[in-house]
Design a protein around this motif. Structure first.
Motif, short mmCIF file in Angstrom:
data_model
loop_
_atom_site.label_atom_id
_atom_site.label_comp_id
_atom_site.label_asym_id
_atom_site.label_seq_id
_atom_site.Cartn_x
_atom_site.Cartn_y
_atom_site.Cartn_z
N GLU A 73 -9.93 -34.32 -12.15
CA GLU A 73 -8.61 -34.35 -11.53
C GLU A 73 -8.54 -33.34 -10.38
N LEU A 74 -9.14 -32.18 -10.57
CA LEU A 74 -9.16 -31.15 -9.54
C LEU A 74 -9.98 -31.61 -8.34
N LEU A 75 -11.12 -32.23 -8.59
CA LEU A 75 -11.94 -32.74 -7.50
C LEU A 75 -11.21 -33.84 -6.72
N ALA A 90 -25.05 -22.96 -4.00
CA ALA A 90 -24.01 -22.01 -3.58
C ALA A 90 -22.73 -22.23 -4.39
N PHE A 91 -22.39 -23.49 -4.65
CA PHE A 91 -21.21 -23.81 -5.46
C PHE A 91 -21.37 -23.24 -6.87
N TYR A 92 -22.51 -23.51 -7.50
CA TYR A 92 -22.75 -23.04 -8.85
C TYR A 92 -22.64 -21.52 -8.93
N GLU A 93 -23.22 -20.84 -7.95
CA GLU A 93 -23.18 -19.37 -7.95
C GLU A 93 -21.77 -18.85 -7.70
N ALA A 94 -21.04 -19.50 -6.79
CA ALA A 94 -19.69 -19.03 -6.45
C ALA A 94 -18.71 -19.19 -7.60
N VAL A 95 -18.84 -20.27 -8.36
CA VAL A 95 -17.88 -20.51 -9.45
C VAL A 95 -18.39 -20.00 -10.79
N LEU A 124 -12.69 -24.79 -3.91
CA LEU A 124 -12.33 -26.02 -3.20
C LEU A 124 -11.16 -25.83 -2.23
N GLY A 125 -10.53 -24.65 -2.28
CA GLY A 125 -9.40 -24.41 -1.40
C GLY A 125 -8.11 -25.06 -1.88
N VAL A 126 -8.03 -25.30 -3.17
CA VAL A 126 -6.82 -25.87 -3.76
C VAL A 126 -5.91 -24.70 -4.11
N THR A 127 -4.66 -24.75 -3.68
CA THR A 127 -3.74 -23.66 -3.98
C THR A 127 -3.43 -23.65 -5.47
N MET A 128 -3.01 -22.52 -5.96
CA MET A 128 -2.67 -22.42 -7.39
C MET A 128 -1.50 -23.36 -7.72
N GLN A 129 -0.58 -23.53 -6.78
CA GLN A 129 0.54 -24.45 -7.01
C GLN A 129 0.03 -25.88 -7.19
N GLU A 130 -0.87 -26.32 -6.30
CA GLU A 130 -1.45 -27.66 -6.42
C GLU A 130 -2.24 -27.80 -7.72
N ALA A 131 -3.01 -26.77 -8.04
CA ALA A 131 -3.83 -26.81 -9.27
C ALA A 131 -2.95 -26.91 -10.50
N MET A 132 -1.89 -26.12 -10.55
CA MET A 132 -1.01 -26.15 -11.72
C MET A 132 -0.22 -27.45 -11.78
N ASP A 133 0.21 -27.96 -10.62
CA ASP A 133 0.91 -29.24 -10.61
C ASP A 133 0.03 -30.36 -11.15
#
Length: 160
Positions: A73-75, A90-95, A124-133
């Motif tokens: 859903e986040l993706l 780089a993704f695996y290391e960053a997260v 991914l640059g998703v805001t916390m508001q978008e993520a929580m919604d």
């Protein structure tokens, strides 16, 4: 000085065949029902080719999976098609999620933790508001919501 070595391979390399619509439909319909070997025999391909096709298309079988796949859903918040995102080192290391864990999460075999969810959202640059919604549960179906709206109007005296 130079030696004339003949390059040998362990297996015979078969010519590559493009996947036809009927073949892809067969694999997608029978994924999880038939083994790779059975599907390969039916299609005239190798079991490895069928397995690689399933991995490339990120097919998932039914069975034991989480109720809501929050990672997917986040993706989908960022990418129209899930195929547009391919995780890199780089993704695996960053997260802070290993490759194996990522694919268990992606296929819904494990539930993502809140901390992992926040790190992926941040990457991914998703805001916390978008993520929580996106995490909010859909408590009511559309029909129930329509009925609830009418009930709300009746309580406010507007429906009379």
């Amino acid at each position: 000085m130079g030696t004339n070595r003949v390059k040998t391979t362990r297996r015979e390399i078969l010519p590559r065949k493009h996947w036809k619509e009927e073949e892809t439909a067969f694999v997608e319909q029978n994924f999880g029902r038939m083994s790779f070997e059975e599907m390969a025999g039916h299609l005239g391909r190798t079991a490895r080719a069928v397995r690689l096709y399933c991995l490339r298309k990120k097919l998932t079988a039914g069975g034991r999976t989480v109720k809501r796949n929050l990672l997917v859903e986040l993706l989908r918040l960022r990418f129209r098609n899930l195929e547009d995102f391919t995780p890199s080192r780089a993704f695996y290391e960053a997260v802070g999620i290993g490759q194996r864990r990522y694919w268990l999460l992606f296929f819904g075999r494990r539930q993502i933790t809140g901390e992992e969810y926040c790190r992926v959202a941040d990457y991914l640059g998703v805001t916390m508001q978008e993520a929580m919604d996106s995490r909010q549960l859909e408590l009511f179906s559309n029909e129930e919501m329509a009925g609830a709206g009418q009930d709300f109007e009746d309580l406010n005296g507007k429906g009379q």
